[in-house]
Design a protein around this motif. Structure first.
Motif, PDB file in Angstrom:
ATOM      1  N   HIS A  46      10.010  -3.890  -2.640  1.00 18.06           N
ATOM      2  CA  HIS A  46       9.875  -2.559  -1.996  1.00 18.06           C
ATOM      3  C   HIS A  46      10.726  -2.486  -0.949  1.00 18.06           C
ATOM      4  CE1 HIS A  46       7.807   0.098   1.176  1.00 18.06           C
ATOM      5  NE2 HIS A  46       7.633   0.856  -0.014  1.00 18.06           N
ATOM      6  N   TYR A  48      10.597  -2.420   2.170  1.00 22.66           N
ATOM      7  CA  TYR A  48      10.221  -3.192   3.260  1.00 22.66           C
ATOM      8  C   TYR A  48      10.482  -4.591   3.046  1.00 22.66           C
ATOM      9  CZ  TYR A  48       7.713   0.948   4.988  1.00 22.66           C
ATOM     10  OH  TYR A  48       7.171   2.218   5.484  1.00 22.66           O
ATOM     11  N   ASP A  63      10.977   2.830  -2.931  1.00 26.28           N
ATOM     12  CA  ASP A  63       9.644   3.328  -2.459  1.00 26.28           C
ATOM     13  C   ASP A  63       8.559   3.180  -3.405  1.00 26.28           C
ATOM     14  OD1 ASP A  63      10.118   5.477  -4.019  1.00 26.28           O
ATOM     15  OD2 ASP A  63       9.608   7.101  -2.525  1.00 26.28           O
ATOM     16  N   SER A  64       7.492   2.995  -2.982  1.00 28.18           N
ATOM     17  CA  SER A  64       6.380   3.070  -3.912  1.00 28.18           C
ATOM     18  C   SER A  64       6.405   3.801  -5.150  1.00 28.18           C
ATOM     19  CB  SER A  64       5.196   3.440  -3.373  1.00 28.18           C
ATOM     20  OG  SER A  64       4.758   2.968  -1.933  1.00 28.18           O
ATOM     21  N   LEU A  65       7.011   5.145  -5.079  1.00 30.33           N
ATOM     22  CA  LEU A  65       6.837   6.051  -6.178  1.00 30.33           C
ATOM     23  C   LEU A  65       7.883   5.526  -7.348  1.00 30.33           C
ATOM     24  CD1 LEU A  65       6.380   8.761  -7.547  1.00 30.33           C
ATOM     25  CD2 LEU A  65       8.023   9.918  -6.233  1.00 30.33           C
ATOM     26  N   MET A  87       0.664  -2.413  -5.118  1.00 29.54           N
ATOM     27  CA  MET A  87       1.883  -2.143  -6.049  1.00 29.54           C
ATOM     28  C   MET A  87       1.865  -3.129  -7.203  1.00 29.54           C
ATOM     29  SD  MET A  87       4.770  -2.088  -2.888  1.00 29.54           S
ATOM     30  CE  MET A  87       4.638  -0.653  -1.600  1.00 29.54           C
ATOM     31  N   TYR A 135      -3.881   8.271  -2.338  1.00 31.29           N
ATOM     32  CA  TYR A 135      -2.624   7.581  -2.228  1.00 31.29           C
ATOM     33  C   TYR A 135      -2.575   6.455  -2.949  1.00 31.29           C
ATOM     34  CZ  TYR A 135       1.036   6.363   1.355  1.00 31.29           C
ATOM     35  OH  TYR A 135       2.119   6.156   1.985  1.00 31.29           O
ATOM     36  N   ASN A 137      -1.700   3.561  -2.034  1.00 31.05           N
ATOM     37  CA  ASN A 137      -2.035   2.458  -1.194  1.00 31.05           C
ATOM     38  C   ASN A 137      -3.447   2.268  -1.565  1.00 31.05           C
ATOM     39  OD1 ASN A 137       0.609   3.437  -0.729  1.00 31.05           O
ATOM     40  ND2 ASN A 137       0.666   2.334   1.439  1.00 31.05           N
ATOM     41  N   SER A 152       3.920   8.893  -0.710  1.00 29.65           N
ATOM     42  CA  SER A 152       4.359   9.612   0.427  1.00 29.65           C
ATOM     43  C   SER A 152       5.532  10.409  -0.056  1.00 29.65           C
ATOM     44  CB  SER A 152       4.633   8.873   1.606  1.00 29.65           C
ATOM     45  OG  SER A 152       5.476   7.543   1.287  1.00 29.65           O
ATOM     46  N   HIS A 197       2.213   2.079  10.950  1.00 26.53           N
ATOM     47  CA  HIS A 197       2.701   3.357  11.370  1.00 26.53           C
ATOM     48  C   HIS A 197       1.711   4.029  12.507  1.00 26.53           C
ATOM     49  CE1 HIS A 197       4.814   2.741   7.663  1.00 26.53           C
ATOM     50  NE2 HIS A 197       5.738   3.256   8.123  1.00 26.53           N
ATOM     51  N   HIS A 220       8.148   8.152   9.106  1.00 22.28           N
ATOM     52  CA  HIS A 220       7.257   8.017   7.893  1.00 22.28           C
ATOM     53  C   HIS A 220       6.141   8.909   8.092  1.00 22.28           C
ATOM     54  CE1 HIS A 220       5.325   6.335   4.454  1.00 22.28           C
ATOM     55  NE2 HIS A 220       6.149   5.971   3.840  1.00 22.28           N
ATOM     56  N   GLU A 222       3.082   8.339   7.339  1.00 17.01           N
ATOM     57  CA  GLU A 222       1.879   7.655   7.593  1.00 17.01           C
ATOM     58  C   GLU A 222       1.685   7.545   9.194  1.00 17.01           C
ATOM     59  OE1 GLU A 222       2.257   3.795   5.674  1.00 17.01           O
ATOM     60  OE2 GLU A 222       2.159   4.690   3.852  1.00 17.01           O
ATOM     61  N   SER A 236       9.274   9.837   2.959  1.00 14.22           N
ATOM     62  CA  SER A 236       8.877   8.380   2.441  1.00 14.22           C
ATOM     63  C   SER A 236      10.003   7.351   2.623  1.00 14.22           C
ATOM     64  CB  SER A 236       8.570   8.304   0.921  1.00 14.22           C
ATOM     65  OG  SER A 236      10.111   8.709   0.188  1.00 14.22           O
ATOM     66  N   THR A 237       9.817   6.243   2.392  1.00 14.72           N
ATOM     67  CA  THR A 237      11.137   5.358   2.827  1.00 14.72           C
ATOM     68  C   THR A 237      12.518   5.719   1.650  1.00 14.72           C
ATOM     69  OG1 THR A 237      10.127   3.748   1.127  1.00 14.72           O
ATOM     70  CG2 THR A 237       9.700   3.430   3.550  1.00 14.72           C
ATOM     71  N   MET A 283       3.507  -7.223   4.198  1.00 11.20           N
ATOM     72  CA  MET A 283       4.966  -7.198   3.541  1.00 11.20           C
ATOM     73  C   MET A 283       5.812  -8.597   3.937  1.00 11.20           C
ATOM     74  SD  MET A 283       5.673  -4.344   1.613  1.00 11.20           S
ATOM     75  CE  MET A 283       4.959  -2.663   1.336  1.00 11.20           C
TER      76      MET A 283
HETATM   77  P1  13P Z   1       6.648   4.491   0.631  1.00 10.47           P
HETATM   78  O1  13P Z   1       7.924   3.398   0.502  1.00 10.47           O
HETATM   79  O2  13P Z   1       6.170   4.965  -0.590  1.00 10.47           O
HETATM   80  O3  13P Z   1       7.257   5.567   1.605  1.00 10.47           O
HETATM   81  O4  13P Z   1       5.576   3.760   1.292  1.00 10.47           O
HETATM   82  C1  13P Z   1       5.588   3.052   2.789  1.00 10.47           C
HETATM   83  C2  13P Z   1       4.425   2.125   2.583  1.00 10.47           C
HETATM   84  O5  13P Z   1       3.699   1.825   3.681  1.00 10.47           O
HETATM   85  C3  13P Z   1       4.174   1.312   1.531  1.00 10.47           C
HETATM   86  O6  13P Z   1       3.347   0.341   1.919  1.00 10.47           O
END
Ligand code: 13P
Ligand code: SF4
Length: 326
Positions: A46, A48, A63-65, A87, A135, A137, A152, A197, A220, A222, A236-237, A283
């Motif tokens: 990810h 992060y 990102d998550s997507l 994830m 979501y 998450n 996101s 966030h 972000h 969130e 999103s990221t 993370m």
């Molecule tokens: P995205 O990478 O999808 O923006 O998600 C951020 C996040 O907080 C993932 O845990």
């Protein structure tokens, strides 16, 4: 065929990791590179993750997507998900035949922990006929109670695809509020929040602007809506990375987890990244040592019971069928 070593990889992190620090990481990096070959493993990371993981040892980042999308295309026996537990579960749902490992099984998420399958059933009972948009998450067990997932990066598109006036959107009350404003769809929320966030305030952004005139602020979704209101852009990221790539703001603040700026800064050495940021403790459980240990011992496998997996996969696949980020 030449075999990559830690020394070869240093050029990918020169801007954000001093060479003396990289030297302390080289043994773990070389071991991970070797273990990936021996195990036929890939590392999905990810945005992060710290730079030595993100730029150093990973095969696929995003990102998550993107991680959910890319998980479907992986050609390997083993996936190491450098991220958090939900994830890894999503990667397992989409790759039931592969072994999915997580560097540290304790890598949770305040959003995933805020809601149970029983909570979702109670929301459905209270709002009959209203679709449940969940979501990513969240645990696989919560996804299994849902109609469709979102991230996101695609939440607006997913909600609009349903063509309904009201949705139950769980579990992030801030993401839900931000998306409701963009879509005009009424959202019924659950009181979850991201512990990273939710801590940002409008004053943080005003202070950054006062200290750095002309700065571009990306937040972000969130973050609370009043924080998003103070930003120039919310996404999103991955959408933040796309914004930086397209607009090249000379000074930029990414209102999100701390490693995000380090990873993007490596790719844009001419831009100044101002860092009001918060660390995600979950993370940050991902380290080179933990990745090495998981691959060496093949421990920390993430599995999902078949009955849960079948229903949860449906919700994730419905999301993936909606299309790319907006
Ligand atoms: P995205 O990478 O999808 O923006 O998600 C951020 C996040 O907080 C993932 O845990
Ligand atoms: Fe969960 Fe927030 Fe950490 Fe992402 S940053 S894993 S949403 S607590």
């Amino acid at each position: 065929m030449t075999t990559l070593t830690a020394a070869d990889l240093y050029q990918k992190v020169t801007h954000v990791i001093p060479s003396v620090e990289w030297a302390t990481m080289a043994d773990d990096v070389d071991a991970i590179l070797r273990l990936k070959r021996e195990r036929n493993a890939v590392i999905l990371a990810h945005n992060y993750m710290t730079p030595e993981i993100f730029h150093g040892v990973s095969d696929i980042v995003g990102d998550s997507l993107a991680l959910a999308r890319e998980a479907v295309t992986v050609d390997a026996d083993v996936i190491v998900l450098a991220g958090v537990h939900f994830m890894a579960e999503t990667a397992k749902l989409l790759n039931p035949g592969k072994t999915v490992l997580i560097p540290d099984l304790r890598s949770g998420c305040s959003l995933a922990e805020s809601i149970t399958p029983e909570d979702v059933r109670a929301l459905r009972a209270a709002h009959p006929g209203v679709p449940v948009v969940t979501y990513v998450n969240t645990s696989a067990a919560v996804k299994a109670e849902s109609d469709i997932c979102c991230t996101s990066g695609n939440a607006v598109r997913v909600i609009e695809s349903l063509g309904v006036p009201r949705v139950i959107m769980i579990p992030d009350r801030f993401l839900a509020a931000n998306v409701a404003r963009q879509t005009g769809v009424e959202v019924i929320v659950h009181p979850g929040a991201c512990e990273v966030h939710e801590r940002f305030t409008p004053d943080d952004i005003r202070q950054v602007r006062a200290d750095h005139p002309g700065i571009t602020v990306l937040a972000h979704p969130e973050c609370p809506p009043e924080v998003v209101d103070e930003a120039d852009y919310a996404g999103s990221t991955a959408q933040m990375v796309n914004f930086v790539e397209a607009k090249r703001p000379l000074k930029v603040a990414l209102i999100t987890e701390c490693s995000m700026s380090d990873n993007v800064a490596q790719a844009y050495p001419d831009l100044e990244f101002v860092r009001p940021c918060n660390l995600c403790p979950h993370m940050k459980r991902n380290t080179l040592g933990a990745i090495r240990h998981a691959l060496e011992t093949m421990t920390n496998e993430v599995t999902v019971p078949a009955d849960v997996a079948d229903r949860a996969r449906l919700a994730v696949e419905r999301m993936l069928a909606v299309g790319t980020a907006k």
